[in-house]
Design a protein around this motif. Structure first.
Motif, short mmCIF file in Angstrom:
data_model
loop_
_atom_site.label_atom_id
_atom_site.label_comp_id
_atom_site.label_asym_id
_atom_site.label_seq_id
_atom_site.Cartn_x
_atom_site.Cartn_y
_atom_site.Cartn_z
N ILE A 1 -3.19 0.46 7.49
CA ILE A 1 -3.58 -0.89 7.09
C ILE A 1 -3.26 -1.12 5.61
O ILE A 1 -2.72 -2.15 5.22
N ILE A 2 -3.60 -0.12 4.78
CA ILE A 2 -3.36 -0.24 3.33
C ILE A 2 -1.87 -0.37 3.04
O ILE A 2 -1.44 -1.19 2.21
N VAL A 3 -1.03 0.43 3.74
CA VAL A 3 0.42 0.35 3.55
C VAL A 3 0.94 -1.04 3.95
O VAL A 3 1.79 -1.62 3.27
N SER A 4 0.41 -1.59 5.06
CA SER A 4 0.82 -2.92 5.51
C SER A 4 0.49 -3.99 4.46
O SER A 4 1.29 -4.89 4.19
N VAL A 5 -0.70 -3.87 3.85
CA VAL A 5 -1.13 -4.82 2.83
C VAL A 5 -0.19 -4.77 1.62
O VAL A 5 0.25 -5.81 1.11
N PHE A 6 0.15 -3.57 1.18
CA PHE A 6 1.01 -3.46 0.01
C PHE A 6 2.46 -3.82 0.32
O PHE A 6 3.22 -4.20 -0.58
N ALA A 7 2.85 -3.74 1.60
CA ALA A 7 4.19 -4.21 2.00
C ALA A 7 4.29 -5.72 1.81
O ALA A 7 5.35 -6.24 1.41
N ILE A 8 3.20 -6.44 2.09
CA ILE A 8 3.18 -7.89 1.88
C ILE A 8 3.38 -8.22 0.41
O ILE A 8 4.17 -9.10 0.05
N VAL A 9 2.68 -7.48 -0.46
CA VAL A 9 2.80 -7.71 -1.91
C VAL A 9 4.20 -7.36 -2.39
O VAL A 9 4.82 -8.10 -3.17
N PHE B 1 -1.70 -10.99 -4.62
CA PHE B 1 -2.63 -9.96 -5.06
C PHE B 1 -4.06 -10.25 -4.57
O PHE B 1 -4.94 -9.39 -4.68
N THR B 2 -4.28 -11.44 -4.05
CA THR B 2 -5.57 -11.73 -3.40
C THR B 2 -5.84 -10.73 -2.27
O THR B 2 -7.00 -10.33 -2.06
N ILE B 3 -4.79 -10.31 -1.58
CA ILE B 3 -4.96 -9.45 -0.39
C ILE B 3 -5.48 -8.06 -0.78
O ILE B 3 -6.51 -7.62 -0.26
N PRO B 4 -4.79 -7.30 -1.69
CA PRO B 4 -5.36 -6.01 -2.07
C PRO B 4 -6.71 -6.13 -2.78
O PRO B 4 -7.57 -5.25 -2.65
N LEU B 5 -6.92 -7.22 -3.53
CA LEU B 5 -8.23 -7.42 -4.17
C LEU B 5 -9.33 -7.63 -3.12
O LEU B 5 -10.44 -7.12 -3.26
N THR B 6 -8.99 -8.36 -2.04
CA THR B 6 -9.95 -8.54 -0.95
C THR B 6 -10.27 -7.20 -0.29
O THR B 6 -11.43 -6.91 0.01
N LEU B 7 -9.23 -6.40 -0.08
CA LEU B 7 -9.44 -5.06 0.50
C LEU B 7 -10.37 -4.24 -0.37
O LEU B 7 -11.31 -3.58 0.12
N LEU B 8 -10.14 -4.26 -1.70
CA LEU B 8 -10.98 -3.50 -2.64
C LEU B 8 -12.42 -4.00 -2.62
O LEU B 8 -13.37 -3.20 -2.57
N LEU B 9 -12.60 -5.33 -2.67
CA LEU B 9 -13.96 -5.89 -2.71
C LEU B 9 -14.71 -5.66 -1.40
O LEU B 9 -15.92 -5.44 -1.40
N GLU B 10 -14.00 -5.71 -0.27
CA GLU B 10 -14.66 -5.41 1.01
C GLU B 10 -15.14 -3.96 1.04
O GLU B 10 -16.20 -3.67 1.60
N THR B 11 -14.37 -3.08 0.43
CA THR B 11 -14.78 -1.67 0.36
C THR B 11 -16.01 -1.50 -0.52
O THR B 11 -16.96 -0.78 -0.17
N ILE B 12 -16.04 -2.22 -1.66
CA ILE B 12 -17.14 -2.08 -2.61
C ILE B 12 -18.39 -2.83 -2.14
O ILE B 12 -19.49 -2.28 -2.10
N VAL B 13 -18.22 -4.11 -1.77
CA VAL B 13 -19.37 -4.97 -1.47
C VAL B 13 -19.89 -4.77 -0.06
O VAL B 13 -21.11 -4.68 0.17
#
Length: 337
Positions: free
Chosen positions: A147-155, A126-138
């Motif tokens: 890219i988002i689908v690939s990230v959630f495939a890993i999870v 879950f570090t990976i989607p959280l990183t995606l979210l924080l990069e979007t916000i920060v």
């Protein structure tokens, strides 16, 4: 546009492509460097902590931080690298990285001891989607749906791989999710702090290690980790000492390669490369280790996880290799002027 103008525009486009080439090479090599260092330190640390039975992982982390500080400081004295001298503004510029690292370290140790390894591995993804979210916000980054689908495939793959081990431990879940948040935030804020006009990548690495080592020593002393390290009976074993020093050096290389990968790519790419490395270790464990118990569900999940990571890598590399379209209108205006 005249033939001469077209030729100049084509030359400008070629020069622009050539200028982008080193950046693409640096992105690929930095990701490979990080993946290799991350893989090698797992092997060396496993030998130290398992084969030799070294009881003090925190003390090992202190050795890796000390190696980082010494190598960077000596390199600065010899003018091999440059980063700002210490002043009272440094802690403000670096904040909140040291706090995030200490939080990451404590929550990681706590969660590891309270969860099974398969479940810990799943929840760490879950570090990976959280990183995606924080990069979007920060950082204000935007990612494509692919890219988002690939990230959630890993999870998803990680969940399937541990499907037979969904034991519930509330305290362990809380610690591991805190660990995910601290890891993701550390990666994103590291990317933000690496402005060459401020601390730069070497400054971030050096001062972060300096500020981290003091609270880590306190933790080591308070938990008895330091006492166990000093009482360990293999300190006269030359082979053990060589592997301990190798682990300290690889710890520096891992910290440096993490910074480098985040600097040339993104915190999300660094997190995904780490996930691919973990699956690669699992594959190798199937072949050469005797402690892997085959399960069809686990094997399918690992393959989904790897497929998601490779798909992410392909999409990221493809986007970097695409030449940016030339703006003919701007070129025409420049030629006129």
């Amino acid at each position: 546009m005249t033939a001469g103008g077209q030729a100049e525009a084509e030359d400008a486009g070629a020069d622009s492509g050539a200028a982008r080439l080193p950046s693409r090479v640096a992105r690929l090599l930095s990701a490979l460097f990080y993946g290799t260092c991350s893989f090698l330190i797992v092997l060396v640390n496993k030998a130290l902590l398992t084969t030799y039975g070294f009881p003090s992982p925190i003390f090992l982390g202190i050795g890796q931080m000390a190696a980082t500080i010494m190598i960077l400081y000596v390199s600065k004295l010899n003018k091999i690298i440059h980063f700002p001298d210490f002043d009272k503004k440094i802690p403000v510029k670096l904040f909140p990285l040291p706090l995030l690292y200490v939080g990451n370290h404590i929550s990681g140790l706590s969660s590891t001891s309270k969860l099974s390894l398969p479940m810990f591995t799943v929840l760490r993804k879950f570090t990976i989607p959280l990183t995606l979210l924080l990069e979007t916000i920060v950082l204000g980054k935007q990612y494509s749906l692919s890219i988002i689908v690939s990230v959630f495939a890993i999870v998803l793959g990680a969940f399937i791989a541990a499907g037979s081990d969904l034991a519930f431990n509330l305290e362990g879940y809380i610690f591991v999710f805190l660990n995910d948040i601290f890891t993701a935030a550390n990666g994103v804020y590291t990317k933000q702090k690496m402005d060459p006009k401020e601390l730069g990548k070497y400054g971030v690495l050096f001062y972060n290690a300096c500020f981290m080592i003091i609270p880590t020593v306190i933790i080591s002393v308070s938990t008895g980790d330091l006492r166990q390290a000093t009482e360990f009976n293999q300190w006269k074993n030359v082979l053990f000492i060589l592997q301990f020093l190798l682990s300290c050096f690889l710890g520096f290389l891992l910290m440096y390669s993490t910074i480098l990968c985040s600097y040339y790519n993104s915190a999300l790419t660094t997190a995904v490369v780490g996930a691919i490395k973990n699956v690669s270790v699992a594959y190798i464990g199937m072949l050469i280790s005797g402690d892997y118990i085959f399960s069809l569900l686990n094997f399918v999940g690992l393959n989904i996880c790897m497929a998601g990571g490779l798909r992410y890598s392909f999409l990221t590399l493809s986007s970097q290799l695409k030449p940016k379209p030339l703006d003919e209108e701007n070129i025409h205006l420049d030629l006129k002027s």
